[in-house]
Write a protein that holds these residues in place. Structure first.
Motif, short mmCIF file in Angstrom:
data_model
loop_
_atom_site.label_atom_id
_atom_site.label_comp_id
_atom_site.label_asym_id
_atom_site.label_seq_id
_atom_site.Cartn_x
_atom_site.Cartn_y
_atom_site.Cartn_z
N PRO A 26 -15.58 14.56 5.91
CA PRO A 26 -14.61 14.55 7.01
C PRO A 26 -13.72 13.30 7.02
O PRO A 26 -12.61 13.34 7.55
CB PRO A 26 -15.48 14.60 8.28
CG PRO A 26 -16.89 14.46 7.84
CD PRO A 26 -16.97 14.67 6.38
N ARG A 27 -14.20 12.19 6.44
CA ARG A 27 -13.37 10.97 6.41
C ARG A 27 -12.31 11.03 5.32
O ARG A 27 -11.40 10.19 5.30
CB ARG A 27 -14.23 9.72 6.22
CG ARG A 27 -15.10 9.44 7.42
CD ARG A 27 -15.80 8.10 7.33
NE ARG A 27 -16.83 8.04 8.35
CZ ARG A 27 -18.08 8.46 8.17
NH1 ARG A 27 -18.46 8.93 6.99
NH2 ARG A 27 -18.95 8.40 9.15
N PHE A 28 -12.44 11.94 4.38
CA PHE A 28 -11.42 12.09 3.34
C PHE A 28 -10.26 12.90 3.93
O PHE A 28 -10.06 14.08 3.62
CB PHE A 28 -12.00 12.77 2.10
CG PHE A 28 -12.80 11.84 1.20
CD1 PHE A 28 -13.13 10.55 1.60
CD2 PHE A 28 -13.21 12.25 -0.07
CE1 PHE A 28 -13.87 9.69 0.78
CE2 PHE A 28 -13.93 11.40 -0.90
CZ PHE A 28 -14.27 10.12 -0.48
N ALA A 29 -9.50 12.23 4.79
CA ALA A 29 -8.42 12.88 5.52
C ALA A 29 -7.21 11.94 5.54
O ALA A 29 -7.38 10.72 5.40
CB ALA A 29 -8.89 13.18 6.95
N PRO A 30 -6.01 12.49 5.73
CA PRO A 30 -4.79 11.68 5.59
C PRO A 30 -4.69 10.49 6.54
O PRO A 30 -3.98 9.53 6.25
CB PRO A 30 -3.66 12.67 5.89
CG PRO A 30 -4.25 14.02 5.77
CD PRO A 30 -5.72 13.90 5.99
N GLU A 31 -5.40 10.52 7.68
CA GLU A 31 -5.31 9.36 8.59
C GLU A 31 -6.07 8.14 8.06
O GLU A 31 -5.91 7.04 8.56
CB GLU A 31 -5.80 9.72 10.01
CG GLU A 31 -7.26 10.10 10.12
CD GLU A 31 -7.48 11.62 10.01
OE1 GLU A 31 -6.62 12.31 9.41
OE2 GLU A 31 -8.51 12.10 10.50
N ASN A 32 -6.89 8.36 7.05
CA ASN A 32 -7.64 7.25 6.46
C ASN A 32 -7.00 6.79 5.15
O ASN A 32 -6.53 7.60 4.35
CB ASN A 32 -9.08 7.68 6.21
CG ASN A 32 -9.82 7.88 7.53
OD1 ASN A 32 -9.63 7.11 8.47
ND2 ASN A 32 -10.61 8.94 7.62
#
Ligand code: NAD
Length: 289
Positions: A26-32
């Motif tokens: 879930p942390r592999f997302a564009p906001e990160n």
């Protein structure tokens, strides 16, 4: 084998979508945001592309602007250009490192740093130019330390405080070969820095390193052609007998294989990897003839 030996040639590998490992996180997302150094070439470029393909906003940084443009072109070919930003930074310049971290943190939630930039210099110790030793120290050890120092407060500031620093070590962070005193020293040092970050990370902020043997990057591939000519042997013989002589494999790794390891280590699947080293070396270090 054909008469002119064409199939003996080792070509620079192309990164394809199929070769990229995608991980559920879930942390592999564009906001990160992930910063990747050395991203104008070889392993750094592949790592930046793998992380962008895994959904992170990836800041590809390097001193080589033309190379960064090629990384952007490659990102477009893979359809991940929306998630790749490039920022030029000379890792010997503290002000540029500070600006890099500030800019990256303004793009989104900085969670990951991957230190890949590096260089080699071959010389016996008695003749080793000290200014070259200092440069290699600055790029390969001091910059990863300073980037970590600046990035850690941002990572800890994330809502859940989770993130990681990953460092590109080498088999030369486990054993040494002669005439590479600076390189050997920095790779051992980088493993020490990795463990030090893990010690202060309290489990949420992790650190790990990756140690590969020879990887098919332009740097290494150029050496193959020259060595083959110098020794009057085929490029395949250079790879199998000269470069991989000590390993249990006859194939060098590809840059994307290393990028995949970084993605795995950074992901939730790597959550117990802390201070450790992913020794992916085809048997180099742990076997002996
Ligand atoms: P490469 O030469 O293709 O890439 C290194 C990058 O570092 C280049 O793009 C270069 O511009 C950048 N760089 C150099 N000085 C810089 C500076 N002052 N500021 C910013 N960027 C700078 O090399 P590679 O083969 O992809 O290796 C990358 C890393 O992997 C290195 O740390 C190397 O030690 C390590 N490694 C490589 C291999 C291999 O076989 N290729 C094996 C083990 C470890």
């Amino acid at each position: 084998m054909v008469a002119d030996g064409t199939d003996e040639r080792i070509d620079p590998p192309e990164i394809t979508t199929d070769a990229i490992m995608t991980l559920d996180d879930p942390r592999f997302a564009p906001e990160n945001v992930a910063i990747v150094t050395g991203a104008a070439s070889g392993i750094g470029r592949a790592t930046a592309l793998v992380l962008a393909a895994n959904g992170l906003t990836t800041v590809a940084t390097d001193v080589d602007e033309d190379g960064l443009e090629e990384t952007t072109t490659k990102a477009a070919e893979l359809g991940v250009e929306d998630r790749l930003e490039t920022i030029r930074c000379d890792l010997t310049d503290d002000a540029e490192i500070e600006a890099l971290v500030e800019e990256a943190a303004a793009i989104g939630q900085l969670r990951y740093v991957v230190n890949v930039a590096g260089m080699q210099y071959i010389s016996p110790i008695e003749e080793f130019p000290m200014e070259r030793f200092d440069l290699i120290y600055q790029v390969m050890l001091r910059a990863p330390m300073y980037l970590s120092k600046l990035a850690l407060p941002h990572i800890r500031n994330a809502e859940d405080g989770v993130g990681a620093i990953a460092n590109m070590a080498s088999v030369h962070g486990h054993y040494v070969t002669r005439d590479k005193a600076a390189y050997n020293t920095m790779k051992f040092g980088l493993r020490g820095l990795t463990q030090s970050i893990a010690a202060e990370g309290d489990g949420d902020v992790r650190a790990f390193s990756v140690s590969s043997g020879y990887v098919k990057t332009p740097l290494v591939l150029n050496q193959i052609e020259d060595t083959a000519q110098e020794r009057g042997i085929t490029e395949r013989e250079v790879v199998e007998n000269v470069m991989l002589g000590q390993a249990r494999t006859s194939e060098m790794m590809e840059p994307v294989d290393v990028g995949n390891l970084f993605a795995f280590g950074l992901s939730q699947h790597g959550k117990h990897l802390n201070g450790g080293d992913l020794l992916w070396d085809g048997g180099y270090v742990n076997t002996y003839e």
